[in-house]
Design a protein around this motif. Sequence first.
Motif, PDB file in Angstrom:
ATOM      1  N   GLU A   4      32.210  50.212  39.735  1.00  0.00           N
ATOM      2  CA  GLU A   4      32.416  49.786  41.112  1.00  0.00           C
ATOM      3  C   GLU A   4      31.922  48.361  41.264  1.00  0.00           C
ATOM      4  N   ARG A   5      32.652  47.577  42.068  1.00  0.00           N
ATOM      5  CA  ARG A   5      32.243  46.188  42.276  1.00  0.00           C
ATOM      6  C   ARG A   5      32.658  45.760  43.680  1.00  0.00           C
ATOM      7  N   HIS A   6      31.798  45.048  44.355  1.00  0.00           N
ATOM      8  CA  HIS A   6      32.089  44.522  45.686  1.00  0.00           C
ATOM      9  C   HIS A   6      32.947  43.271  45.530  1.00  0.00           C
ATOM     10  N   ILE A  20      41.180  40.258  41.452  1.00  0.00           N
ATOM     11  CA  ILE A  20      40.798  41.392  40.610  1.00  0.00           C
ATOM     12  C   ILE A  20      39.840  40.878  39.536  1.00  0.00           C
ATOM     13  N   PRO A  21      38.586  41.373  39.531  1.00  0.00           N
ATOM     14  CA  PRO A  21      37.621  40.936  38.506  1.00  0.00           C
ATOM     15  C   PRO A  21      38.121  41.280  37.099  1.00  0.00           C
ATOM     16  N   ARG A  22      37.670  40.505  36.131  1.00  0.00           N
ATOM     17  CA  ARG A  22      38.113  40.657  34.746  1.00  0.00           C
ATOM     18  C   ARG A  22      37.988  42.092  34.237  1.00  0.00           C
ATOM     19  N   GLU A  23      36.907  42.770  34.580  1.00  0.00           N
ATOM     20  CA  GLU A  23      36.729  44.131  34.050  1.00  0.00           C
ATOM     21  C   GLU A  23      37.718  45.138  34.632  1.00  0.00           C
ATOM     22  N   PHE A  24      38.452  44.752  35.679  1.00  0.00           N
ATOM     23  CA  PHE A  24      39.475  45.609  36.270  1.00  0.00           C
ATOM     24  C   PHE A  24      40.879  45.093  35.986  1.00  0.00           C
TER      25      PHE A  24
END
Length: 77
Positions: A4-6, A20-24
């Motif tokens: 999960e990420r804000h 979209i963050p790299r890990e997603f």
Amino acid sequence: MNIERHVKLFKNGRSQAVRIPREFELPGEDAIMRKEGSRIIIEVAPPSSLLARLKTLSPIEDDFGPIGDLPAEPFAF
């Protein structure tokens, strides 16, 4: 494992957007988005052609051995 990420929402023209963050990060160039209640779900779009689908498959590593020639069957016109 749930990650999960804000993230921040922003406007891009008349649309709302989110980075979209790299890990997603999703592979490819197409995705499918749907809304379920208050959730927005983004999934990788399935390949749209047989060639695209074949490119996603792993090579077959099995050894099938030699394949002999079969005798020709008569063909009538």
